[in-house]
Scaffold this motif. Structure first.
Motif, PDB file in Angstrom:
ATOM      1  N   LEU A 110       0.838  -1.202   0.000  1.00 20.28           N
ATOM      2  CA  LEU A 110       0.000   0.000   0.000  1.00 20.28           C
ATOM      3  C   LEU A 110       0.872   1.250   0.000  1.00 20.28           C
ATOM      4  O   LEU A 110       0.566   2.242  -0.671  1.00 20.28           O
ATOM      5  CB  LEU A 110      -0.920  -0.001   1.228  1.00 20.28           C
ATOM      6  N   THR A 111       1.961   1.194   0.748  1.00 14.45           N
ATOM      7  CA  THR A 111       2.864   2.346   0.816  1.00 14.45           C
ATOM      8  C   THR A 111       3.496   2.606  -0.548  1.00 14.45           C
ATOM      9  O   THR A 111       3.536   3.750  -1.027  1.00 14.45           O
ATOM     10  CB  THR A 111       3.960   2.086   1.874  1.00 14.45           C
ATOM     11  N   GLU A 112       3.963   1.542  -1.196  1.00 12.80           N
ATOM     12  CA  GLU A 112       4.595   1.699  -2.522  1.00 12.80           C
ATOM     13  C   GLU A 112       3.616   2.335  -3.512  1.00 12.80           C
ATOM     14  O   GLU A 112       4.017   3.113  -4.375  1.00 12.80           O
ATOM     15  CB  GLU A 112       4.997   0.321  -3.063  1.00 12.80           C
ATOM     16  N   ARG A 113       2.354   1.982  -3.373  1.00  8.62           N
ATOM     17  CA  ARG A 113       1.372   2.543  -4.294  1.00  8.62           C
ATOM     18  C   ARG A 113       1.297   4.072  -4.134  1.00  8.62           C
ATOM     19  O   ARG A 113       1.234   4.800  -5.120  1.00  8.62           O
ATOM     20  CB  ARG A 113       0.007   1.908  -4.028  1.00  8.62           C
ATOM     21  N   PHE A 114       1.351   4.549  -2.877  1.00  9.28           N
ATOM     22  CA  PHE A 114       1.314   6.003  -2.685  1.00  9.28           C
ATOM     23  C   PHE A 114       2.629   6.657  -3.108  1.00  9.28           C
ATOM     24  O   PHE A 114       2.644   7.819  -3.516  1.00  9.28           O
ATOM     25  CB  PHE A 114       0.965   6.337  -1.229  1.00  9.28           C
ATOM     26  N   VAL A 115       3.729   5.910  -3.018  1.00  6.86           N
ATOM     27  CA  VAL A 115       5.001   6.438  -3.531  1.00  6.86           C
ATOM     28  C   VAL A 115       4.886   6.636  -5.053  1.00  6.86           C
ATOM     29  O   VAL A 115       5.373   7.636  -5.604  1.00  6.86           O
ATOM     30  CB  VAL A 115       6.175   5.498  -3.152  1.00  6.86           C
ATOM     31  N   SER A 116       4.192   5.714  -5.708  1.00  6.32           N
ATOM     32  CA  SER A 116       3.930   5.887  -7.148  1.00  6.32           C
ATOM     33  C   SER A 116       3.059   7.115  -7.404  1.00  6.32           C
ATOM     34  O   SER A 116       3.283   7.864  -8.350  1.00  6.32           O
ATOM     35  CB  SER A 116       3.209   4.654  -7.714  1.00  6.32           C
ATOM     36  N   VAL A 117       2.061   7.304  -6.532  1.00  3.68           N
ATOM     37  CA  VAL A 117       1.201   8.488  -6.671  1.00  3.68           C
ATOM     38  C   VAL A 117       2.062   9.742  -6.550  1.00  3.68           C
ATOM     39  O   VAL A 117       1.969  10.671  -7.364  1.00  3.68           O
ATOM     40  CB  VAL A 117       0.093   8.500  -5.591  1.00  3.68           C
ATOM     41  N   ALA A 118       2.923   9.768  -5.529  1.00  9.05           N
ATOM     42  CA  ALA A 118       3.768  10.951  -5.291  1.00  9.05           C
ATOM     43  C   ALA A 118       4.640  11.239  -6.508  1.00  9.05           C
ATOM     44  O   ALA A 118       4.947  12.408  -6.800  1.00  9.05           O
ATOM     45  CB  ALA A 118       4.637  10.725  -4.050  1.00  9.05           C
ATOM     46  N   ALA A 119       5.035  10.188  -7.216  1.00  4.46           N
ATOM     47  CA  ALA A 119       5.885  10.365  -8.403  1.00  4.46           C
ATOM     48  C   ALA A 119       5.054  10.726  -9.642  1.00  4.46           C
ATOM     49  O   ALA A 119       5.601  10.814 -10.743  1.00  4.46           O
ATOM     50  CB  ALA A 119       6.670   9.083  -8.659  1.00  4.46           C
ATOM     51  N   GLY A 120       3.764  10.925  -9.449  1.00  2.50           N
ATOM     52  CA  GLY A 120       2.907  11.349 -10.561  1.00  2.50           C
ATOM     53  C   GLY A 120       2.552  10.222 -11.520  1.00  2.50           C
ATOM     54  O   GLY A 120       2.129  10.475 -12.648  1.00  2.50           O
ATOM     55  N   ARG A 121       2.669   8.985 -11.061  1.00  2.00           N
ATOM     56  CA  ARG A 121       2.498   7.856 -11.975  1.00  2.00           C
ATOM     57  C   ARG A 121       1.049   7.396 -12.095  1.00  2.00           C
ATOM     58  O   ARG A 121       0.749   6.517 -12.890  1.00  2.00           O
ATOM     59  CB  ARG A 121       3.374   6.682 -11.513  1.00  2.00           C
ATOM     60  N   LEU A 122       0.145   7.965 -11.269  1.00  2.00           N
ATOM     61  CA  LEU A 122      -1.269   7.562 -11.336  1.00  2.00           C
ATOM     62  C   LEU A 122      -2.167   8.760 -11.649  1.00  2.00           C
ATOM     63  O   LEU A 122      -3.331   8.782 -11.280  1.00  2.00           O
ATOM     64  CB  LEU A 122      -1.680   6.872 -10.030  1.00  2.00           C
ATOM     65  N   ALA A 123      -1.602   9.744 -12.334  1.00  2.00           N
ATOM     66  CA  ALA A 123      -2.340  10.985 -12.589  1.00  2.00           C
ATOM     67  C   ALA A 123      -2.975  11.012 -13.969  1.00  2.00           C
ATOM     68  O   ALA A 123      -3.638  11.988 -14.318  1.00  2.00           O
ATOM     69  CB  ALA A 123      -1.392  12.174 -12.433  1.00  2.00           C
ATOM     70  N   ALA A 124      -2.807   9.936 -14.740  1.00  2.00           N
ATOM     71  CA  ALA A 124      -3.312   9.955 -16.124  1.00  2.00           C
ATOM     72  C   ALA A 124      -4.829  10.128 -16.154  1.00  2.00           C
ATOM     73  O   ALA A 124      -5.538   9.625 -15.279  1.00  2.00           O
ATOM     74  CB  ALA A 124      -2.943   8.643 -16.819  1.00  2.00           C
ATOM     75  N   THR A 125      -5.285  10.854 -17.141  1.00  2.00           N
ATOM     76  CA  THR A 125      -6.727  10.882 -17.424  1.00  2.00           C
ATOM     77  C   THR A 125      -6.891  10.541 -18.907  1.00  2.00           C
ATOM     78  O   THR A 125      -6.038  10.885 -19.718  1.00  2.00           O
ATOM     79  CB  THR A 125      -7.355  12.269 -17.157  1.00  2.00           C
ATOM     80  N   SER A 126      -7.969   9.839 -19.202  1.00  2.00           N
ATOM     81  CA  SER A 126      -8.193   9.491 -20.614  1.00  2.00           C
ATOM     82  C   SER A 126      -9.688   9.429 -20.858  1.00  2.00           C
ATOM     83  O   SER A 126     -10.487   9.404 -19.912  1.00  2.00           O
ATOM     84  CB  SER A 126      -7.547   8.140 -20.932  1.00  2.00           C
ATOM     85  N   SER A 127     -10.057   9.371 -22.122  1.00  2.00           N
ATOM     86  CA  SER A 127     -11.489   9.261 -22.456  1.00  2.00           C
ATOM     87  C   SER A 127     -11.852   7.807 -22.776  1.00  2.00           C
ATOM     88  O   SER A 127     -12.914   7.543 -23.338  1.00  2.00           O
ATOM     89  CB  SER A 127     -11.820  10.179 -23.635  1.00  2.00           C
ATOM     90  N   ASP A 128     -11.001   6.871 -22.403  1.00  2.00           N
ATOM     91  CA  ASP A 128     -11.259   5.463 -22.742  1.00  2.00           C
ATOM     92  C   ASP A 128     -12.528   4.921 -22.078  1.00  2.00           C
ATOM     93  O   ASP A 128     -13.234   4.096 -22.653  1.00  2.00           O
ATOM     94  CB  ASP A 128     -10.068   4.589 -22.329  1.00  2.00           C
ATOM     95  N   PHE A 129     -12.774   5.362 -20.838  1.00  2.00           N
ATOM     96  CA  PHE A 129     -13.988   4.898 -20.147  1.00  2.00           C
ATOM     97  C   PHE A 129     -15.217   5.238 -20.999  1.00  2.00           C
ATOM     98  O   PHE A 129     -16.057   4.367 -21.272  1.00  2.00           O
ATOM     99  CB  PHE A 129     -14.089   5.536 -18.748  1.00  2.00           C
ATOM    100  N   ALA A 130     -15.304   6.513 -21.397  1.00  2.00           N
ATOM    101  CA  ALA A 130     -16.475   6.947 -22.179  1.00  2.00           C
ATOM    102  C   ALA A 130     -16.537   6.219 -23.518  1.00  2.00           C
ATOM    103  O   ALA A 130     -17.631   5.909 -24.013  1.00  2.00           O
ATOM    104  CB  ALA A 130     -16.431   8.460 -22.389  1.00  2.00           C
ATOM    105  N   ALA A 131     -15.369   5.923 -24.097  1.00  2.00           N
ATOM    106  CA  ALA A 131     -15.364   5.227 -25.392  1.00  2.00           C
ATOM    107  C   ALA A 131     -16.013   3.850 -25.256  1.00  2.00           C
ATOM    108  O   ALA A 131     -16.677   3.373 -26.166  1.00  2.00           O
ATOM    109  CB  ALA A 131     -13.936   5.102 -25.912  1.00  2.00           C
ATOM    110  N   LEU A 132     -15.849   3.216 -24.110  1.00  2.00           N
ATOM    111  CA  LEU A 132     -16.415   1.876 -23.904  1.00  2.00           C
ATOM    112  C   LEU A 132     -17.868   1.941 -23.439  1.00  2.00           C
ATOM    113  O   LEU A 132     -18.717   1.180 -23.898  1.00  2.00           O
ATOM    114  CB  LEU A 132     -15.586   1.100 -22.876  1.00  2.00           C
TER     115      LEU A 132
END
Ligand SMILES: NC(=O)c1ccc[n+]([C@@H]2O[C@H](COP(=O)([O-])OP(=O)(O)OC[C@H]3O[C@@H](n4cnc5c(N)ncnc54)[C@H](OP(=O)(O)O)[C@@H]3O)[C@@H](O)[C@H]2O)c1
Length: 293
Positions: free
Chosen positions: A249-271
């Motif tokens: 769980l900690t590593e996951r937030f370290v990834s967040v801090a590094a900006g690795r989970l900030a992506a946004t896309s329109s793929d949800f709406a496409a599906l």
């Protein structure tokens, strides 16, 4: 026939429900699930879903479970990262041997070999195994579940502070149920335009912003404080979280801090045909004070 693995789990069960809602005729023998404990899937069986027992840790159970399946929705498993990768490889091998023609895999944003997150690296390993297998496949990279805000924020609201090692990293959260909706849509799509879909929210916010929005909606004070990875992992262990899971769980937030989970896309709406709920909408669902009945 479509088969969904992990259908006794929270994501898998919701994928099955959305498949049935989108195409009720699947219940005429064209929808199956694989679960470790068939008794827990009695409700699905009573509705007409074909229930097969299978455990990725027992490869012998997989041949019969995957026989006659055209599309396999492979729901990623829980447990330590190395165990996950090994299980997913067994499932892919068994699907190949059974002649499955298309696998849809529920991966994660940040599925890269250089991710600080062991879970994300396990997803990358599974994606690589799929590519190596040569089977037609679609990767559905889920963002973080918005639902988890409840577990994070409820104790934090008691103290007025949300302490995470997430820095100023942003996240684009979507509810588990809506992710399941998009995965079901992909599983039923006659044609998929892309090999990989990033299922994200429309906007990405940092946890200071999210805490402020929760405070506004709940009417209770909540600020955000960035803490070290060591302090956060230690606090989880002190609460009784197993060491391996606290690290993950900690590593996951370290990834967040590094900006690795900030992506946004329109793929949800496409599906799905429309975007997922906004984070403000979800925060309202989770944290608005309930009016007395
Ligand atoms: N995006 C995010 O924020 C986020 C958060 C948490 C987890 N995840 C990932 O998403 C996955 C699904 O999430 P969830 O909410 O549905 O988690 P969950 O409710 O814990 O479900 C985990 C699933 O893994 C299955 N599983 C575990 N060991 C297995 C094995 N040996 N063979 C076959 N299946 C096995 C379980 O099967 P049974 O039903 O038979 O027990 C269960 O269905 C998780 O496992 C994790 O990889 C993502």
């Amino acid at each position: 026939m479509i088969l969904v693995t992990g259908a006794n789990g929270q994501l898998g069960r919701r994928i099955v429900q959305h498949l049935i809602a989108r195409e009720p005729s699947l219940l005429d023998g064209r929808l199956g699930v694989s679960v470790r404990d068939a008794a827990r899937a009695n409700e699905l069986a009573s509705r007409g879903v074909i229930v097969r027992q299978a455990d990725f840790d027992q490869p012998d159970s997989l041949a019969a479970a995957f026989a006659g399946i055209r599309r396999l929705v492979l729901v990623s498993t829980d447990g330590p990262a190395a165990q996950r990768s090994a299980r997913h490889r067994q499932a892919i091998d068994a699907a190949l041997a059974a002649g499955v023609s298309h696998i849809l895999y529920t991966s994660s944003l940040d599925a890269h070999a250089d991710s600080p997150s062991g879970f994300a690296r396990a997803h990358q390993e599974t994606e690589a195994a799929l590519a190596h297998s040569g089977v037609a496949h679609t990767v559905l990279r889920n963002t973080l579940y918005a639902d988890d805000l409840r577990q994070l924020a409820e104790p934090a609201l008691a103290q007025g502070v949300l302490r995470l090692p997430a820095g100023t990293g942003r996240v684009s959260l979507v509810s588990r149920d809506e992710l399941a909706q998009a995965i079901a849509a992909a599983a039923l799509a006659p044609r998929l335009d892309k090999h990989m879909y990033e299922l994200t929210g429309q906007t990405a916010l940092d946890y200071a912003d999210i805490a402020a929005r929760i405070a506004r909606v709940s009417g209770r004070p909540l600020s955000y404080e960035d803490v070290s990875a060591e302090a956060y992992a230690g606090s989880l262990v002190a609460q009784g979280v197993p060491g391996w899971f606290a690290s993950a769980l900690t590593e996951r937030f370290v990834s967040v801090a590094a900006g690795r989970l900030a992506a946004t896309s329109s793929d949800f709406a496409a599906l799905v045909g429309h975007p997922p709920k906004s984070l403000d909408c979800l925060i309202h669902e989770y944290f608005a004070p309930r009016s007395p009945a």
